[in-house]
Design a protein around this motif. Structure first.
Motif, PDB file in Angstrom:
ATOM      1  N   ALA A 189       9.726 -19.873  69.858  1.00  0.00           N
ATOM      2  CA  ALA A 189       9.700 -19.443  71.257  1.00  0.00           C
ATOM      3  C   ALA A 189      10.258 -20.548  72.137  1.00  0.00           C
ATOM      4  N   ASP A 242      12.896 -15.474  73.829  1.00  0.00           N
ATOM      5  CA  ASP A 242      12.022 -15.694  74.989  1.00  0.00           C
ATOM      6  C   ASP A 242      11.388 -14.421  75.533  1.00  0.00           C
ATOM      7  N   LEU A 249       5.228 -16.425  73.014  1.00  0.00           N
ATOM      8  CA  LEU A 249       4.529 -17.679  72.699  1.00  0.00           C
ATOM      9  C   LEU A 249       3.385 -17.441  71.720  1.00  0.00           C
ATOM     10  N   ASP A 250       2.720 -16.300  71.854  1.00  0.00           N
ATOM     11  CA  ASP A 250       1.558 -16.003  71.017  1.00  0.00           C
ATOM     12  C   ASP A 250       1.921 -15.724  69.557  1.00  0.00           C
ATOM     13  N   VAL A 272       7.028 -23.679  69.198  1.00  0.00           N
ATOM     14  CA  VAL A 272       7.508 -23.604  70.577  1.00  0.00           C
ATOM     15  C   VAL A 272       8.367 -24.821  70.836  1.00  0.00           C
ATOM     16  N   GLY A 318      10.435 -22.690  75.587  1.00  0.00           N
ATOM     17  CA  GLY A 318       9.364 -23.112  76.480  1.00  0.00           C
ATOM     18  C   GLY A 318       9.189 -22.209  77.676  1.00  0.00           C
ATOM     19  N   GLN A 355       4.460 -14.847  77.556  1.00  0.00           N
ATOM     20  CA  GLN A 355       3.276 -15.164  76.764  1.00  0.00           C
ATOM     21  C   GLN A 355       3.242 -14.395  75.453  1.00  0.00           C
TER      22      GLN A 355
END
Length: 278
Positions: A246, A230, A255-256, A261, A248, A252
């Protein structure tokens, strides 16, 4: 999927916001080990702060590993053997601790059983937003250390360190972390493990580097690994694994770069994803 290992960050990933492993996630990881899949906990935490989680997940029975200090050490849970260990020199540790005196941060270093700080009463950071946290108590309790004071950590430290940990207000750390790291850019790696922790390890140390060092010898390859994370210090394992997942609740940046996810750490994100792929 031919999965040989599952790599898990701890805080914000394996643990819920209440700092426990949910029953559903625990069951999923125990079931994965019964299938012969190796479980590896990979954290910024010191090794001492990971053993109780390894025991809860029965990693000692299934030859799991602990990747601690952001990748500066790897320990075999079954034999307790340290498989990899890379430290900051004593001189570099002293220089970092001297340098950070000019910043409004709280440095912490670890011994075998004690965590050392300069002033146990100068302990508050502004986190979460609108409130304060006793960050020294938080770290000591989370990682199972006794507390001890040393009036000057730079003068006190007398042995190599796996990492130097600095706590501070998240907004402040974002403005000054490059200034902290810059004098040591050639010899150290800097990373955030949470918005309020900035950490320095030896140059090129990260979780994936440590994993690759020990897993190659076991003929376990990146494409056979699922990693969950994370935070910024998880980026290396997300990019290293054949399947980087990743949470939730991830930042960012993670996540990218993730391949997938899942749900958050408070929604059994690990178990939900494993149910789909195993």
């Amino acid at each position: 999927m031919n999965i040989e290992a599952i790599v898990l960050d701890i805080d914000g990933t394996l643990l819920t916001s209440k700092k426990v492993i949910s029953e559903k996630t625990k069951a999923a990881l125990l079931a994965a080990q019964e299938q012969g899949i190796k479980i590896i906990l990979a954290s910024g935490r010191p090794t001492r702060g990971m053993w109780h989680l390894a025991e809860e997940l029965e990693l000692d029975k299934h030859n799991g590993y602990l990747v601690s200090f952001n990748g500066a050490r790897v320990t075999d849970c079954q034999t307790k053997e340290v498989l990899f260990n890379q430290t900051l020199s004593t001189e570099t540790s002293q220089a970092i601790l001297e340098h950070v005196k000019t910043f409004d941060v709280i440095p912490m270093i670890y011994g075998d059983t004690h965590m050392y700080v300069e002033d146990v009463y100068a302990n508050e950071i502004n986190y979460p937003a609108g409130s304060t946290t006793n960050i020294i108590e938080y770290e000591a309790r989370m990682c199972r250390f006794q507390l001890a004071e040393a009036a000057d950590l730079a003068a006190f430290v007398d042995r190599p360190q796996n990492k130097i940990l600095m706590a501070g207000d998240p907004e402040y750390l974002q403005t000054i972390y490059k200034d902290i790291h810059q004098p040591f850019a050639a010899t150290t790696t800097g990373a955030f493990s949470t918005p309020f922790y900035y950490e320095l390890t030896d140059k090129n140390i990260n979780k994936a580097f440590a994993l690759n060092t020990v897993l190659q010898a076991q003929d376990i390859h990146p494409e056979q690994i699922i990693s969950f994370g994370d935070a910024q210090n998880d980026r290396s394992i997300i990019e290293y694994a054949g399947t980087g997942v990743a949470m939730g609740n991830a930042m960012q940046e993670i996540l990218d770069v993730a391949d997938a996810v899942t749900l958050s750490n408070d929604e059994d994100g690990i178990a939900v994803f494993l149910e789909k792929v195993l």
